[in-house]
Scaffold this motif. Structure first.
Motif, PDB file in Angstrom:
ATOM      1  N   ASP A 135       0.821  -1.211   0.000  1.00 30.51           N
ATOM      2  CA  ASP A 135       0.000   0.000   0.000  1.00 30.51           C
ATOM      3  C   ASP A 135       0.855   1.261   0.000  1.00 30.51           C
ATOM      4  O   ASP A 135       2.003   1.251   0.444  1.00 30.51           O
ATOM      5  N   SER A 136       0.242   2.340  -0.450  1.00 26.42           N
ATOM      6  CA  SER A 136       0.869   3.659  -0.335  1.00 26.42           C
ATOM      7  C   SER A 136       0.807   4.096   1.124  1.00 26.42           C
ATOM      8  O   SER A 136       0.157   3.449   1.951  1.00 26.42           O
ATOM      9  N   SER A 137       1.447   5.194   1.443  1.00 29.63           N
ATOM     10  CA  SER A 137       1.421   5.659   2.835  1.00 29.63           C
ATOM     11  C   SER A 137       0.004   6.001   3.280  1.00 29.63           C
ATOM     12  O   SER A 137      -0.373   5.741   4.421  1.00 29.63           O
ATOM     13  N   SER A 138      -0.804   6.549   2.389  1.00 31.08           N
ATOM     14  CA  SER A 138      -2.190   6.852   2.775  1.00 31.08           C
ATOM     15  C   SER A 138      -2.998   5.568   2.945  1.00 31.08           C
ATOM     16  O   SER A 138      -3.851   5.480   3.834  1.00 31.08           O
ATOM     17  N   GLY A 139      -2.724   4.549   2.114  1.00 29.83           N
ATOM     18  CA  GLY A 139      -3.394   3.257   2.270  1.00 29.83           C
ATOM     19  C   GLY A 139      -3.009   2.582   3.570  1.00 29.83           C
ATOM     20  O   GLY A 139      -3.843   1.975   4.246  1.00 29.83           O
ATOM     21  N   ILE A 140      -1.735   2.691   3.928  1.00 30.70           N
ATOM     22  CA  ILE A 140      -1.260   2.134   5.196  1.00 30.70           C
ATOM     23  C   ILE A 140      -1.962   2.815   6.364  1.00 30.70           C
ATOM     24  O   ILE A 140      -2.436   2.149   7.287  1.00 30.70           O
ATOM     25  N   ALA A 141      -2.064   4.135   6.297  1.00 30.87           N
ATOM     26  CA  ALA A 141      -2.714   4.885   7.379  1.00 30.87           C
ATOM     27  C   ALA A 141      -4.187   4.494   7.515  1.00 30.87           C
ATOM     28  O   ALA A 141      -4.688   4.317   8.629  1.00 30.87           O
ATOM     29  N   THR A 142      -4.860   4.331   6.392  1.00 32.54           N
ATOM     30  CA  THR A 142      -6.273   3.939   6.410  1.00 32.54           C
ATOM     31  C   THR A 142      -6.445   2.557   7.034  1.00 32.54           C
ATOM     32  O   THR A 142      -7.277   2.369   7.934  1.00 32.54           O
ATOM     33  N   LYS A 143      -5.663   1.593   6.557  1.00 41.83           N
ATOM     34  CA  LYS A 143      -5.779   0.235   7.092  1.00 41.83           C
ATOM     35  C   LYS A 143      -5.357   0.170   8.554  1.00 41.83           C
ATOM     36  O   LYS A 143      -5.937  -0.567   9.334  1.00 41.83           O
ATOM     37  N   LEU A 144      -4.354   0.947   8.921  1.00 38.62           N
ATOM     38  CA  LEU A 144      -3.916   0.952  10.313  1.00 38.62           C
ATOM     39  C   LEU A 144      -5.057   1.391  11.224  1.00 38.62           C
ATOM     40  O   LEU A 144      -5.286   0.787  12.269  1.00 38.62           O
ATOM     41  N   GLY A 145      -5.797   2.395  10.819  1.00 40.46           N
ATOM     42  CA  GLY A 145      -6.946   2.842  11.608  1.00 40.46           C
ATOM     43  C   GLY A 145      -7.999   1.755  11.732  1.00 40.46           C
ATOM     44  O   GLY A 145      -8.535   1.523  12.822  1.00 40.46           O
ATOM     45  N   GLN A 146      -8.292   1.084  10.621  1.00 40.10           N
ATOM     46  CA  GLN A 146      -9.298   0.022  10.633  1.00 40.10           C
ATOM     47  C   GLN A 146      -8.851  -1.149  11.501  1.00 40.10           C
ATOM     48  O   GLN A 146      -9.633  -1.674  12.298  1.00 40.10           O
ATOM     49  N   LEU A 147      -7.598  -1.550  11.335  1.00 42.79           N
ATOM     50  CA  LEU A 147      -7.096  -2.696  12.087  1.00 42.79           C
ATOM     51  C   LEU A 147      -6.941  -2.374  13.569  1.00 42.79           C
ATOM     52  O   LEU A 147      -7.148  -3.241  14.421  1.00 42.79           O
ATOM     53  N   ASP A 148      -6.586  -1.137  13.863  1.00 49.81           N
ATOM     54  CA  ASP A 148      -6.463  -0.716  15.258  1.00 49.81           C
ATOM     55  C   ASP A 148      -7.802  -0.839  15.979  1.00 49.81           C
ATOM     56  O   ASP A 148      -7.859  -1.271  17.123  1.00 49.81           O
ATOM     57  N   GLU A 149      -8.881  -0.463  15.300  1.00 49.72           N
ATOM     58  CA  GLU A 149     -10.220  -0.585  15.888  1.00 49.72           C
ATOM     59  C   GLU A 149     -10.567  -2.042  16.185  1.00 49.72           C
ATOM     60  O   GLU A 149     -11.277  -2.332  17.147  1.00 49.72           O
ATOM     61  N   LEU A 150     -10.059  -2.953  15.350  1.00 47.29           N
ATOM     62  CA  LEU A 150     -10.328  -4.377  15.544  1.00 47.29           C
ATOM     63  C   LEU A 150      -9.395  -5.020  16.556  1.00 47.29           C
ATOM     64  O   LEU A 150      -9.658  -6.118  17.030  1.00 47.29           O
TER      65      LEU A 150
END
Length: 69
Positions: free
Chosen positions: A26-41
């Motif tokens: 992923d790009s840095s913005s994709g990483i940031a998006t997924k990190l937020g989603q995974l952090d919630e889980l």
């Protein structure tokens, strides 16, 4: 994949603390998006170049995880 993972966690079929996602494409913005989603889980994400993680370490980490159960 994230949707199915989320459902399994919500239904207590998977312990999120034992899930590690390797995000190497992923790009840095994709990483940031997924990190937020995974952090919630409560899921862990590993990204090459962050926190001293590199792909060369992957085999060793997998073998350690298998030994630990």
């Amino acid at each position: 994949m994230l949707h199915l993972l989320s459902l399994a966690i919500e239904e207590s079929r998977i312990n999120p603390d034992k899930v590690y996602i390797i995000n190497a494409d992923d790009s840095s913005s994709g990483i940031a998006t997924k990190l937020g989603q995974l952090d919630e889980l409560g899921v862990h994400m590993m990204v090459p170049g962050q926190k001293d993680f590199n792909i060369a370490m992957l085999e060793k980490l997998l073998l350690e995880a298998v030994k630990a159960g």
